[in-house]
Motif scaffolding. Structure first.
Motif, PDB file in Angstrom:
ATOM      1  N   GLU A 147      -4.783   6.648  -0.852  1.00 61.33           N
ATOM      2  CA  GLU A 147      -4.141   5.356  -0.609  1.00 61.33           C
ATOM      3  C   GLU A 147      -4.336   4.445  -1.825  1.00 61.33           C
ATOM      4  O   GLU A 147      -5.442   4.309  -2.340  1.00 61.33           O
ATOM      5  CB  GLU A 147      -4.765   4.710   0.631  1.00 61.33           C
ATOM      6  N   TYR A 148      -3.234   3.827  -2.278  1.00 62.42           N
ATOM      7  CA  TYR A 148      -3.260   2.950  -3.452  1.00 62.42           C
ATOM      8  C   TYR A 148      -2.683   1.586  -3.096  1.00 62.42           C
ATOM      9  O   TYR A 148      -1.713   1.489  -2.329  1.00 62.42           O
ATOM     10  CB  TYR A 148      -2.420   3.539  -4.588  1.00 62.42           C
ATOM     11  N   ALA A 149      -3.253   0.552  -3.676  1.00 60.59           N
ATOM     12  CA  ALA A 149      -2.680  -0.788  -3.611  1.00 60.59           C
ATOM     13  C   ALA A 149      -1.813  -0.954  -4.854  1.00 60.59           C
ATOM     14  O   ALA A 149      -2.231  -0.609  -5.965  1.00 60.59           O
ATOM     15  CB  ALA A 149      -3.777  -1.844  -3.588  1.00 60.59           C
ATOM     16  N   VAL A 150      -0.594  -1.450  -4.662  1.00 59.43           N
ATOM     17  CA  VAL A 150       0.353  -1.623  -5.762  1.00 59.43           C
ATOM     18  C   VAL A 150       0.777  -3.082  -5.779  1.00 59.43           C
ATOM     19  O   VAL A 150       1.323  -3.592  -4.797  1.00 59.43           O
ATOM     20  CB  VAL A 150       1.586  -0.704  -5.590  1.00 59.43           C
ATOM     21  N   GLN A 151       0.504  -3.758  -6.894  1.00 65.26           N
ATOM     22  CA  GLN A 151       0.834  -5.175  -7.047  1.00 65.26           C
ATOM     23  C   GLN A 151       1.820  -5.341  -8.199  1.00 65.26           C
ATOM     24  O   GLN A 151       1.467  -5.120  -9.349  1.00 65.26           O
ATOM     25  CB  GLN A 151      -0.432  -5.987  -7.339  1.00 65.26           C
ATOM     26  N   THR A 153       0.854  -1.179   0.000  1.00 67.40           N
ATOM     27  CA  THR A 153       0.000   0.000   0.000  1.00 67.40           C
ATOM     28  C   THR A 153       0.891   1.231   0.000  1.00 67.40           C
ATOM     29  O   THR A 153       1.857   1.296   0.750  1.00 67.40           O
ATOM     30  CB  THR A 153      -0.908   0.007   1.240  1.00 67.40           C
ATOM     31  N   GLU A 154       0.561   2.201  -0.858  1.00 66.20           N
ATOM     32  CA  GLU A 154       1.327   3.443  -0.931  1.00 66.20           C
ATOM     33  C   GLU A 154       0.371   4.623  -0.783  1.00 66.20           C
ATOM     34  O   GLU A 154      -0.773   4.562  -1.216  1.00 66.20           O
ATOM     35  CB  GLU A 154       2.062   3.551  -2.266  1.00 66.20           C
ATOM     36  N   LEU A 155       0.873   5.680  -0.181  1.00 68.21           N
ATOM     37  CA  LEU A 155       0.099   6.905  -0.011  1.00 68.21           C
ATOM     38  C   LEU A 155       0.662   7.945  -0.966  1.00 68.21           C
ATOM     39  O   LEU A 155       1.853   8.265  -0.916  1.00 68.21           O
ATOM     40  CB  LEU A 155       0.204   7.384   1.436  1.00 68.21           C
TER      41      LEU A 155
END
Length: 102
Positions: free
Chosen positions: A42-46, A35-37
């Motif tokens: 807030e974003y989920a990064v895969q 998870t990045e801010l």
């Protein structure tokens, strides 16, 4: 008697306890969702490995093609007002460099 510097077992014969697990940043970058801010959101990064990249996508960062066989990241919001299903449906495939500089 002098010491021998040669390995005692043939090359390529690895034991289970010889396998090293990645630690720190290497472990994080090897396919773990995070998870990045960014800019208060807030974003989920895969991360997606090159071997797993099967389709072509358009990178929203540069407008270029994310080609099959190219490692990249999939990004989606986790704090959207329409709920988790809408956030997941709006996920986008980014070049890793484009996401880092966005």
């Amino acid at each position: 008697m002098p010491r021998s510097n040669r390995p005692r077992r043939p090359r390529g014969d690895r034991r289970v306890d010889d396998v090293e697990e990645p630690v720190g940043l290497d472990r994080l970058m090897s396919g773990w969702k995070r998870t990045e801010l960014r800019r208060g959101r807030e974003y989920a990064v895969q991360p997606v490995s090159a071997a797993s990249a099967q389709k072509e996508y358009v990178c929203p960062g540069c407008g270029g093609a994310v080609l099959p066989g190219a490692a990249h990241v999939v990004v989606w919001r986790t704090d959207g007002v329409l709920g988790d299903a809408a956030d997941l449906a709006s996920r986008r495939h980014w070049h890793t460099h484009c996401w880092r500089t966005a």
